[in-house]
Scaffold this active site. Sequence first.
Site, PDB file in Angstrom:
ATOM      1  CG  LEU A 197     -35.461  20.142  65.266  1.00  0.00           C
ATOM      2  CD1 LEU A 197     -34.765  19.990  66.612  1.00  0.00           C
ATOM      3  CD2 LEU A 197     -34.667  19.424  64.182  1.00  0.00           C
ATOM      4  CE  LYS A 226     -44.974  29.947  69.992  1.00  0.00           C
ATOM      5  NZ  LYS A 226     -44.143  29.476  71.099  1.00  0.00           N
ATOM      6  N   GLY A 233     -42.834  35.827  75.178  1.00  0.00           N
ATOM      7  CA  GLY A 233     -43.886  34.814  75.058  1.00  0.00           C
ATOM      8  C   GLY A 233     -43.557  33.538  75.823  1.00  0.00           C
ATOM      9  CB  ALA A 234     -40.572  31.352  75.902  1.00  0.00           C
ATOM     10  NE  ARG A 258     -41.661  42.804  75.534  1.00  0.00           N
ATOM     11  CZ  ARG A 258     -40.722  42.864  74.583  1.00  0.00           C
ATOM     12  NH1 ARG A 258     -39.721  42.027  74.592  1.00  0.00           N
ATOM     13  NH2 ARG A 258     -40.798  43.748  73.620  1.00  0.00           N
ATOM     14  CG  LEU A 271     -37.367  28.090  77.765  1.00  0.00           C
ATOM     15  CD1 LEU A 271     -37.098  28.000  79.245  1.00  0.00           C
ATOM     16  CD2 LEU A 271     -38.381  29.182  77.489  1.00  0.00           C
TER      17      LEU A 271
HETATM   18  P1  NAP Z   1     -39.448  36.778  72.866  1.00  0.00           P
HETATM   19  O1  NAP Z   1     -40.952  36.807  72.922  1.00  0.00           O
HETATM   20  O2  NAP Z   1     -38.714  37.590  71.873  1.00  0.00           O
HETATM   21  O3  NAP Z   1     -38.933  37.134  74.360  1.00  0.00           O
HETATM   22  C1  NAP Z   1     -37.585  37.233  74.703  1.00  0.00           C
HETATM   23  C2  NAP Z   1     -37.449  38.360  75.718  1.00  0.00           C
HETATM   24  O4  NAP Z   1     -36.082  38.397  76.168  1.00  0.00           O
HETATM   25  C3  NAP Z   1     -37.783  39.714  75.129  1.00  0.00           C
HETATM   26  O5  NAP Z   1     -38.564  40.455  76.038  1.00  0.00           O
HETATM   27  C4  NAP Z   1     -36.403  40.310  74.939  1.00  0.00           C
HETATM   28  O6  NAP Z   1     -36.401  41.735  74.948  1.00  0.00           O
HETATM   29  C5  NAP Z   1     -35.700  39.763  76.137  1.00  0.00           C
HETATM   30  N1  NAP Z   1     -34.252  39.936  76.081  1.00  0.00           N
HETATM   31  C6  NAP Z   1     -33.441  40.053  74.998  1.00  0.00           C
HETATM   32  N2  NAP Z   1     -32.170  40.243  75.382  1.00  0.00           N
HETATM   33  C7  NAP Z   1     -32.169  40.249  76.728  1.00  0.00           C
HETATM   34  C8  NAP Z   1     -31.163  40.426  77.708  1.00  0.00           C
HETATM   35  N3  NAP Z   1     -29.891  40.657  77.363  1.00  0.00           N
HETATM   36  N4  NAP Z   1     -31.502  40.376  79.002  1.00  0.00           N
HETATM   37  C9  NAP Z   1     -32.788  40.176  79.366  1.00  0.00           C
HETATM   38  N5  NAP Z   1     -33.794  40.023  78.490  1.00  0.00           N
HETATM   39  C10 NAP Z   1     -33.486  40.045  77.191  1.00  0.00           C
HETATM   40  O7  NAP Z   1     -38.939  35.266  72.643  1.00  0.00           O
HETATM   41  P2  NAP Z   1     -39.623  33.943  73.206  1.00  0.00           P
HETATM   42  O8  NAP Z   1     -40.540  33.397  72.194  1.00  0.00           O
HETATM   43  O9  NAP Z   1     -40.117  34.222  74.571  1.00  0.00           O
HETATM   44  O10 NAP Z   1     -38.343  32.961  73.243  1.00  0.00           O
HETATM   45  C11 NAP Z   1     -37.285  33.170  74.166  1.00  0.00           C
HETATM   46  C12 NAP Z   1     -36.272  32.029  74.035  1.00  0.00           C
HETATM   47  O11 NAP Z   1     -36.894  30.803  74.402  1.00  0.00           O
HETATM   48  C13 NAP Z   1     -35.750  31.832  72.605  1.00  0.00           C
HETATM   49  O12 NAP Z   1     -34.393  31.481  72.667  1.00  0.00           O
HETATM   50  C14 NAP Z   1     -36.568  30.657  72.087  1.00  0.00           C
HETATM   51  O13 NAP Z   1     -35.896  29.929  71.099  1.00  0.00           O
HETATM   52  C15 NAP Z   1     -36.718  29.848  73.363  1.00  0.00           C
HETATM   53  N6  NAP Z   1     -37.919  28.987  73.357  1.00  0.00           N
HETATM   54  C16 NAP Z   1     -37.739  27.664  73.564  1.00  0.00           C
HETATM   55  C17 NAP Z   1     -38.837  26.818  73.596  1.00  0.00           C
HETATM   56  C18 NAP Z   1     -38.639  25.355  73.834  1.00  0.00           C
HETATM   57  O14 NAP Z   1     -39.554  24.571  73.576  1.00  0.00           O
HETATM   58  N7  NAP Z   1     -37.489  24.947  74.342  1.00  0.00           N
HETATM   59  C19 NAP Z   1     -40.139  27.339  73.415  1.00  0.00           C
HETATM   60  C20 NAP Z   1     -40.282  28.719  73.218  1.00  0.00           C
HETATM   61  C21 NAP Z   1     -39.159  29.538  73.178  1.00  0.00           C
HETATM   62  P3  NAP Z   1     -36.379  42.502  73.516  1.00  0.00           P
HETATM   63  O15 NAP Z   1     -37.563  42.026  72.751  1.00  0.00           O
HETATM   64  O16 NAP Z   1     -36.427  43.928  73.925  1.00  0.00           O
HETATM   65  O17 NAP Z   1     -35.086  42.085  72.870  1.00  0.00           O
END
Ligand code: NAP
Length: 280
Positions: free
Chosen positions: A18, A68, A130-131, A156, A220
């Site tokens: 977006l 990133k 990352g978030a 992690r 998020l």
């Molecule tokens: P990421 O780097 O993949 O981190 C997500 C983490 O959550 C990973 O460590 C993942 O583990 C873990 N996870 C997955 N399933 C889980 C569960 N059932 N219980 C606990 N932890 C679990 O992703 P990210 O970039 O941080 O993004 C995370 C979310 O934030 C996404 O939905 C993204 O769209 C959102 N976000 C929103 C914004 C915004 O501006 N609103 C900005 C950034 C991100 P595994 O890798 O082992 O699955």
Amino acid sequence: MTQQKIFGLIGYPVKHSLSPLMHNAAFSLLKIKAKYKLFPLEERQLKDFLSGLKKQCICGLNVTIPHKEKVLEYIKSTSEGVRVIRAANTLVIDKAGKIKAHNTDCLGFARHIKELKVKPKKVAIIGAGGAAKAVIFALIQLKAQEICIYDIDKFRALGLVKRFNQLFPGCRVRTVARIDELVLSDKDLLINASPVGMKDADPLLIEPRNLHKDLFVYDLIYNPAETKLLKAAKVAGCGFSNGLGMLLYQGVEALEIWLKPKKAPVEVMRAALLKGMKKL
Ligand code: NAP
């Protein structure tokens, strides 16, 4: 005649973003001759792309998954946030072609939390990716006292705990091994920083009976606008928000870095985002 400035988003995939809507609406209102484009880039293309920015009149970029962290291998100048989080989502390119990396995810989250008038002291976070790193850095700046993290990958989460406790001993960061150990009764903010909730079939990770009126629930995720977690928060009488405000303000902060000292037209950008959301 002044040359059109180019801004854009690098990542893979980027086609559902977006960001062009919100930034092009801002350029148009500010009467700036600029365009925000999408640059789908694979990792092997990153180095060459970054070395040719000046030639392409690219003045600023946002960076999304999966680049990133990788972009930092090619950039020497970084903000404090980037050094702590070890990830960048905004690059500014000066007239000489020199790149500086920023992280406006943390700035955007902090700005939205302040707008919501939430004053986080004791926080529970689901997800340690990352978030979550950006959110934890923002919470520390906002003077949170205690942060408890649960991630499906406990190593992690432990890595984050170690790093943030070393860097910021004033805030107690800890982790739990199981989601049912994530105590909410003494917390004032619960954040979902995991992707759980994006899909219809995703489970509700928190027991609804553990939600309480003194807890603000921030997801998020912004698509869907109301996840199962936010629906449960509403029923429990909690304050709640999705992540659209974070998305908006990371964009606002990025634009203000690129166009300094100009201010971003926040309401125009918000309207563009909301319009885009309806089409998703
Ligand atoms: P990421 O780097 O993949 O981190 C997500 C983490 O959550 C990973 O460590 C993942 O583990 C873990 N996870 C997955 N399933 C889980 C569960 N059932 N219980 C606990 N932890 C679990 O992703 P990210 O970039 O941080 O993004 C995370 C979310 O934030 C996404 O939905 C993204 O769209 C959102 N976000 C929103 C914004 C915004 O501006 N609103 C900005 C950034 C991100 P595994 O890798 O082992 O699955």
